[in-house]
Write a protein that holds these residues in place. Structure first.
Motif, PDB file in Angstrom:
ATOM      1  N   GLU A 229       4.137 -12.507   3.526  1.00 51.35           N
ATOM      2  CA  GLU A 229       3.295 -11.945   4.587  1.00 51.35           C
ATOM      3  C   GLU A 229       2.001 -12.766   4.713  1.00 51.35           C
ATOM      4  OE1 GLU A 229       1.234  -7.854   4.247  1.00 51.35           O
ATOM      5  OE2 GLU A 229       3.246  -7.449   5.028  1.00 51.35           O
ATOM      6  N   LEU A 230       1.371 -13.076   3.581  1.00 53.34           N
ATOM      7  CA  LEU A 230       0.142 -13.859   3.600  1.00 53.34           C
ATOM      8  C   LEU A 230       0.403 -15.283   4.100  1.00 53.34           C
ATOM      9  CD1 LEU A 230      -1.559 -12.635   0.308  1.00 53.34           C
ATOM     10  CD2 LEU A 230      -2.192 -12.045   2.664  1.00 53.34           C
ATOM     11  N   LYS A 231       1.521 -15.870   3.695  1.00 53.18           N
ATOM     12  CA  LYS A 231       1.879 -17.212   4.176  1.00 53.18           C
ATOM     13  C   LYS A 231       2.011 -17.211   5.699  1.00 53.18           C
ATOM     14  CE  LYS A 231       5.218 -19.329   1.872  1.00 53.18           C
ATOM     15  NZ  LYS A 231       6.408 -19.542   1.023  1.00 53.18           N
ATOM     16  N   ALA A 232       2.642 -16.187   6.239  1.00 49.55           N
ATOM     17  CA  ALA A 232       2.820 -16.084   7.695  1.00 49.55           C
ATOM     18  C   ALA A 232       1.474 -15.922   8.398  1.00 49.55           C
ATOM     19  CB  ALA A 232       3.750 -14.920   8.031  1.00 49.55           C
ATOM     20  N   ILE A 233       0.577 -15.136   7.833  1.00 47.69           N
ATOM     21  CA  ILE A 233      -0.751 -14.937   8.416  1.00 47.69           C
ATOM     22  C   ILE A 233      -1.536 -16.253   8.397  1.00 47.69           C
ATOM     23  CG2 ILE A 233      -2.990 -13.798   8.062  1.00 47.69           C
ATOM     24  CD1 ILE A 233      -0.925 -11.890   9.206  1.00 47.69           C
ATOM     25  N   ILE A 234      -1.467 -16.970   7.272  1.00 49.10           N
ATOM     26  CA  ILE A 234      -2.149 -18.267   7.183  1.00 49.10           C
ATOM     27  C   ILE A 234      -1.623 -19.213   8.252  1.00 49.10           C
ATOM     28  CG2 ILE A 234      -2.417 -20.343   5.746  1.00 49.10           C
ATOM     29  CD1 ILE A 234      -2.515 -18.376   3.305  1.00 49.10           C
TER      30      ILE A 234
ATOM     31  N   ASP B 199      -7.594   2.934   9.268  1.00 46.94           N
ATOM     32  CA  ASP B 199      -7.183   2.907  10.667  1.00 46.94           C
ATOM     33  C   ASP B 199      -5.660   3.030  10.766  1.00 46.94           C
ATOM     34  OD1 ASP B 199      -6.630   2.376  13.313  1.00 46.94           O
ATOM     35  OD2 ASP B 199      -7.766   0.501  13.390  1.00 46.94           O
ATOM     36  N   PRO B 200      -5.143   4.158  11.282  1.00 47.94           N
ATOM     37  CA  PRO B 200      -3.697   4.323  11.358  1.00 47.94           C
ATOM     38  C   PRO B 200      -3.012   3.295  12.266  1.00 47.94           C
ATOM     39  CG  PRO B 200      -4.826   6.224  12.340  1.00 47.94           C
ATOM     40  CD  PRO B 200      -5.877   5.314  11.777  1.00 47.94           C
ATOM     41  N   LYS B 201      -3.748   2.728  13.234  1.00 50.39           N
ATOM     42  CA  LYS B 201      -3.165   1.713  14.118  1.00 50.39           C
ATOM     43  C   LYS B 201      -3.065   0.352  13.424  1.00 50.39           C
ATOM     44  CE  LYS B 201      -4.717   3.890  18.349  1.00 50.39           C
ATOM     45  NZ  LYS B 201      -5.555   3.799  19.541  1.00 50.39           N
ATOM     46  N   ASN B 202      -3.946   0.109  12.454  1.00 40.35           N
ATOM     47  CA  ASN B 202      -3.949  -1.130  11.671  1.00 40.35           C
ATOM     48  C   ASN B 202      -4.130  -0.769  10.198  1.00 40.35           C
ATOM     49  OD1 ASN B 202      -3.929  -3.105  13.903  1.00 40.35           O
ATOM     50  ND2 ASN B 202      -5.895  -2.165  14.390  1.00 40.35           N
ATOM     51  N   PRO B 203      -3.057  -0.295   9.565  1.00 38.03           N
ATOM     52  CA  PRO B 203      -3.194   0.233   8.201  1.00 38.03           C
ATOM     53  C   PRO B 203      -3.459  -0.822   7.123  1.00 38.03           C
ATOM     54  CG  PRO B 203      -0.905   0.259   8.890  1.00 38.03           C
ATOM     55  CD  PRO B 203      -1.711  -0.151  10.085  1.00 38.03           C
ATOM     56  N   LYS B 204      -3.256  -2.096   7.445  1.00 39.22           N
ATOM     57  CA  LYS B 204      -3.487  -3.153   6.469  1.00 39.22           C
ATOM     58  C   LYS B 204      -4.304  -4.265   7.095  1.00 39.22           C
ATOM     59  CE  LYS B 204      -0.183  -4.300   3.542  1.00 39.22           C
ATOM     60  NZ  LYS B 204       0.987  -4.974   2.937  1.00 39.22           N
ATOM     61  N   ARG B 205      -5.283  -4.757   6.347  1.00 41.56           N
ATOM     62  CA  ARG B 205      -6.114  -5.864   6.815  1.00 41.56           C
ATOM     63  C   ARG B 205      -5.854  -7.075   5.935  1.00 41.56           C
ATOM     64  NH1 ARG B 205     -12.392  -6.779   6.625  1.00 41.56           N
ATOM     65  NH2 ARG B 205     -12.465  -8.568   8.007  1.00 41.56           N
ATOM     66  N   HIS B 206      -5.662  -8.229   6.561  1.00 40.13           N
ATOM     67  CA  HIS B 206      -5.440  -9.481   5.844  1.00 40.13           C
ATOM     68  C   HIS B 206      -6.687 -10.342   5.960  1.00 40.13           C
ATOM     69  CE1 HIS B 206      -1.388  -8.078   6.929  1.00 40.13           C
ATOM     70  NE2 HIS B 206      -1.050  -8.599   5.772  1.00 40.13           N
ATOM     71  N   ILE B 207      -7.084 -10.934   4.854  1.00 39.87           N
ATOM     72  CA  ILE B 207      -8.233 -11.826   4.839  1.00 39.87           C
ATOM     73  C   ILE B 207      -7.756 -13.193   4.381  1.00 39.87           C
ATOM     74  CG2 ILE B 207     -10.454 -12.348   3.741  1.00 39.87           C
ATOM     75  CD1 ILE B 207      -9.314  -8.789   4.029  1.00 39.87           C
ATOM     76  N   THR B 208      -8.127 -14.231   5.120  1.00 38.44           N
ATOM     77  CA  THR B 208      -7.827 -15.601   4.719  1.00 38.44           C
ATOM     78  C   THR B 208      -9.121 -16.397   4.766  1.00 38.44           C
ATOM     79  OG1 THR B 208      -7.320 -16.405   6.948  1.00 38.44           O
ATOM     80  CG2 THR B 208      -5.491 -15.482   5.682  1.00 38.44           C
ATOM     81  N   VAL B 209      -9.301 -17.252   3.779  1.00 40.34           N
ATOM     82  CA  VAL B 209     -10.489 -18.097   3.692  1.00 40.34           C
ATOM     83  C   VAL B 209     -10.014 -19.500   3.335  1.00 40.34           C
ATOM     84  CG1 VAL B 209     -12.703 -18.477   2.539  1.00 40.34           C
ATOM     85  CG2 VAL B 209     -11.886 -16.130   2.906  1.00 40.34           C
ATOM     86  N   LEU B 210     -10.410 -20.473   4.148  1.00 40.11           N
ATOM     87  CA  LEU B 210     -10.053 -21.854   3.861  1.00 40.11           C
ATOM     88  C   LEU B 210     -10.895 -22.405   2.722  1.00 40.11           C
ATOM     89  CD1 LEU B 210      -9.757 -23.212   7.505  1.00 40.11           C
ATOM     90  CD2 LEU B 210      -7.880 -22.676   5.939  1.00 40.11           C
ATOM     91  N   HIS B 211     -10.316 -23.319   1.955  1.00 38.98           N
ATOM     92  CA  HIS B 211     -11.004 -23.978   0.843  1.00 38.98           C
ATOM     93  C   HIS B 211     -11.933 -25.063   1.405  1.00 38.98           C
ATOM     94  CE1 HIS B 211     -11.431 -25.567  -3.273  1.00 38.98           C
ATOM     95  NE2 HIS B 211     -11.373 -26.766  -2.717  1.00 38.98           N
TER      96      HIS B 211
END
Length: 100
Positions: free
Chosen positions: A6-11, A64-76
């Motif tokens: 899931e994180l790979k896809a978000i990145i 937030d029931p419409k967005n129950p999960k938040r993904h955070i990505t930070v570039l190096h």
């Protein structure tokens, strides 16, 4: 889909790069004696990004029931040059966004 996939896809979606999982790093951030963040930061090697060769990512549940999960990505990219600094960078960005 696994958490890592899931994180790979978000990145890939956000940064246009192919991510390969490198490691999982526990991070605990304490400020003024209070734990403000405690979790696992996933570290990824990147292929195809013009400025960064790594990225840090994690997710958390929201109220937030419409967005129950938040993904955070930070570039190096400085100052985010370690999992801890990536967390600090993300926290600072949240604070800036909340006060503007």
């Amino acid at each position: 889909m696994s958490h890592i996939d899931e994180l790979k896809a978000i990145i890939h979606k956000l940064h246009g790069a192919t991510a390969t999982h490198r490691e999982s790093v526990p991070v605990k951030e304490v400020w003024q004696g209070q734990t403000i963040w405690d979790g696992i930061v996933e570290v990824f090697d990147l292929e195809g990004h013009p400025k960064a060769n790594m990225a840090y990512a994690w997710s958390h549940e929201t109220d937030d029931p419409k967005n129950p999960k938040r993904h955070i990505t930070v570039l190096h990219i400085p100052p985010a040059i370690s999992p801890l600094m990536a967390v600090r960078t993300a926290i600072a960005a949240e604070v800036r966004n909340a006060t503007t």
